[in-house]
Enzyme design. Structure first.
Site, PDB file in Angstrom:
ATOM      1  N   LYS A  15       0.807  -1.221   0.000  1.00  0.00           N
ATOM      2  CA  LYS A  15       0.000   0.000   0.000  1.00  0.00           C
ATOM      3  C   LYS A  15       0.847   1.283   0.000  1.00  0.00           C
ATOM      4  O   LYS A  15       0.561   2.212  -0.753  1.00  0.00           O
ATOM      5  CB  LYS A  15      -0.914  -0.016   1.231  1.00  0.00           C
ATOM      6  CG  LYS A  15      -2.010   0.999   1.230  1.00  0.00           C
ATOM      7  CD  LYS A  15      -3.135   0.566   2.147  1.00  0.00           C
ATOM      8  CE  LYS A  15      -2.637   0.348   3.568  1.00  0.00           C
ATOM      9  NZ  LYS A  15      -2.931   1.498   4.437  1.00  0.00           N
ATOM     10  N   ARG A  90     -11.532   4.095   8.126  1.00  0.00           N
ATOM     11  CA  ARG A  90     -11.333   2.771   8.672  1.00  0.00           C
ATOM     12  C   ARG A  90     -12.630   2.124   9.125  1.00  0.00           C
ATOM     13  O   ARG A  90     -12.632   0.979   9.554  1.00  0.00           O
ATOM     14  CB  ARG A  90     -10.432   2.885   9.918  1.00  0.00           C
ATOM     15  CG  ARG A  90      -9.032   2.457   9.672  1.00  0.00           C
ATOM     16  CD  ARG A  90      -8.290   2.441  10.988  1.00  0.00           C
ATOM     17  NE  ARG A  90      -6.927   2.895  10.817  1.00  0.00           N
ATOM     18  CZ  ARG A  90      -5.966   2.171  10.283  1.00  0.00           C
ATOM     19  NH1 ARG A  90      -6.208   0.955   9.851  1.00  0.00           N
ATOM     20  NH2 ARG A  90      -4.748   2.646  10.176  1.00  0.00           N
ATOM     21  N   ARG A 123      10.091 -12.616   6.439  1.00  0.00           N
ATOM     22  CA  ARG A 123      10.889 -11.397   6.300  1.00  0.00           C
ATOM     23  C   ARG A 123      11.950 -11.343   7.413  1.00  0.00           C
ATOM     24  O   ARG A 123      11.652 -11.644   8.564  1.00  0.00           O
ATOM     25  CB  ARG A 123       9.940 -10.190   6.425  1.00  0.00           C
ATOM     26  CG  ARG A 123      10.578  -8.856   6.190  1.00  0.00           C
ATOM     27  CD  ARG A 123       9.551  -7.832   5.783  1.00  0.00           C
ATOM     28  NE  ARG A 123       8.562  -7.566   6.827  1.00  0.00           N
ATOM     29  CZ  ARG A 123       7.447  -6.864   6.612  1.00  0.00           C
ATOM     30  NH1 ARG A 123       7.198  -6.350   5.428  1.00  0.00           N
ATOM     31  NH2 ARG A 123       6.596  -6.667   7.581  1.00  0.00           N
ATOM     32  N   ARG A 156      11.181  -9.242  12.987  1.00  0.00           N
ATOM     33  CA  ARG A 156      10.479  -8.270  13.821  1.00  0.00           C
ATOM     34  C   ARG A 156       9.395  -8.978  14.620  1.00  0.00           C
ATOM     35  O   ARG A 156       8.753  -9.895  14.120  1.00  0.00           O
ATOM     36  CB  ARG A 156       9.829  -7.183  12.965  1.00  0.00           C
ATOM     37  CG  ARG A 156      10.826  -6.240  12.319  1.00  0.00           C
ATOM     38  CD  ARG A 156      10.146  -5.001  11.806  1.00  0.00           C
ATOM     39  NE  ARG A 156       8.770  -5.303  11.383  1.00  0.00           N
ATOM     40  CZ  ARG A 156       7.989  -4.439  10.762  1.00  0.00           C
ATOM     41  NH1 ARG A 156       8.427  -3.235  10.492  1.00  0.00           N
ATOM     42  NH2 ARG A 156       6.775  -4.765  10.407  1.00  0.00           N
ATOM     43  N   ARG A 167      -3.837  -9.434  12.977  1.00  0.00           N
ATOM     44  CA  ARG A 167      -3.909  -8.183  12.210  1.00  0.00           C
ATOM     45  C   ARG A 167      -4.842  -8.323  11.010  1.00  0.00           C
ATOM     46  O   ARG A 167      -5.658  -7.449  10.742  1.00  0.00           O
ATOM     47  CB  ARG A 167      -2.514  -7.803  11.675  1.00  0.00           C
ATOM     48  CG  ARG A 167      -1.610  -7.166  12.679  1.00  0.00           C
ATOM     49  CD  ARG A 167      -0.692  -6.108  12.052  1.00  0.00           C
ATOM     50  NE  ARG A 167       0.088  -6.556  10.912  1.00  0.00           N
ATOM     51  CZ  ARG A 167       1.281  -7.131  10.990  1.00  0.00           C
ATOM     52  NH1 ARG A 167       1.846  -7.352  12.155  1.00  0.00           N
ATOM     53  NH2 ARG A 167       1.939  -7.468   9.909  1.00  0.00           N
TER      54      ARG A 167
END
Ligand SMILES: [Zn+2]
Length: 217
Positions: A15, A90, A123, A156, A167
């Protein structure tokens, strides 16, 4: 015609990158609500103080404060030719509250859940030079160390599978009604975000070019 864009997509859908590319190529100011909050708070504006009082208490900033901040930001000079909202609205309440703005394009970045898992859970970042790797999509000979500087690679704490699922679930719950709301108004454009950066942007570019052409006749 003036483009009033909302971009939607979960973390890992690209995004931010797409927002930057759109803002580089079309007459729109990229307004990220996260950055906007930080800016208002740093400048110690009235709205910034109000927002900060909620944030410091660990509370969510109420819709009316957020909406006021967004409207105030969009009324500024640099948004007069068009804008792209990122991170807002949102909720249905927020979408209703900006009905009068006449959002005319909603870019909906869609990505397969498995691909999102691959992009995020695998990642790794370098402790030293901050280089970013993906040990599944671009395997490394040594998964523990940075290829550039030899620094230690780490994951992370937000990038675990469990946290990603939480999420994603809250993203879907939060934004699905907003997407449905705009879909009823005929302004949603679905984009397959599972491709390369170039190919995802190509889809967006075609959509925006077509809209500009149609609306200017
Ligand atoms: Zn490094």
């Amino acid at each position: 015609m003036m483009l009033k864009i909302v971009i939607m997509g979960p973390a890992g859908s690209g995004k931010g990158t797409m927002s930057d590319l759109i803002a580089d190529n079309y007459p729109v100011k990229h307004i990220s609500t996260g950055n906007m909050f930080r800016e208002e708070i740093r400048n110690n504006t009235e709205l910034g103080q109000k927002a900060n009082s909620y944030i410091t208490q660990g509370k969510l900033v109420p819709d009316d404060v957020t909406v006021a901040m967004v409207k105030n930001r969009l009324s500024q000079e640099d948004c007069k030719d068009g804008y792209l909202l990122d991170g807002f609205p949102r909720s249905l309440v927020q979408a209703e509250a900006i009905k009068d703005l006449g959002i005319n394009v909603v870019i909906n970045l869609k990505i397969d859940e498995n691909l999102l898992v691959d992009r995020i859970v695998y990642r790794r970042m370098c402790e030293d030079c901050k280089a970013i790797y993906n040990i599944k999509l671009n395997p490394l000979k040594d998964e523990e160390h940075c290829e550039v500087c030899g620094g230690k690679l780490y994951q992370r704490s937000d990038d675990t599978y469990e946290k990603l699922m939480v999420r994603l679930e809250s993203y879907t719950e939060e934004t699905q009604p907003v997407v449905d709301y705009y879909r009823k108004r005929g302004v949603v454009y679905d984009v397959d975000a599972g491709q390369s950066i170039e190919d995802v942007y190509k889809q967006i570019d075609q959509i925006l070019t077509k809209i500009m052409e149609e609306k200017s006749i």
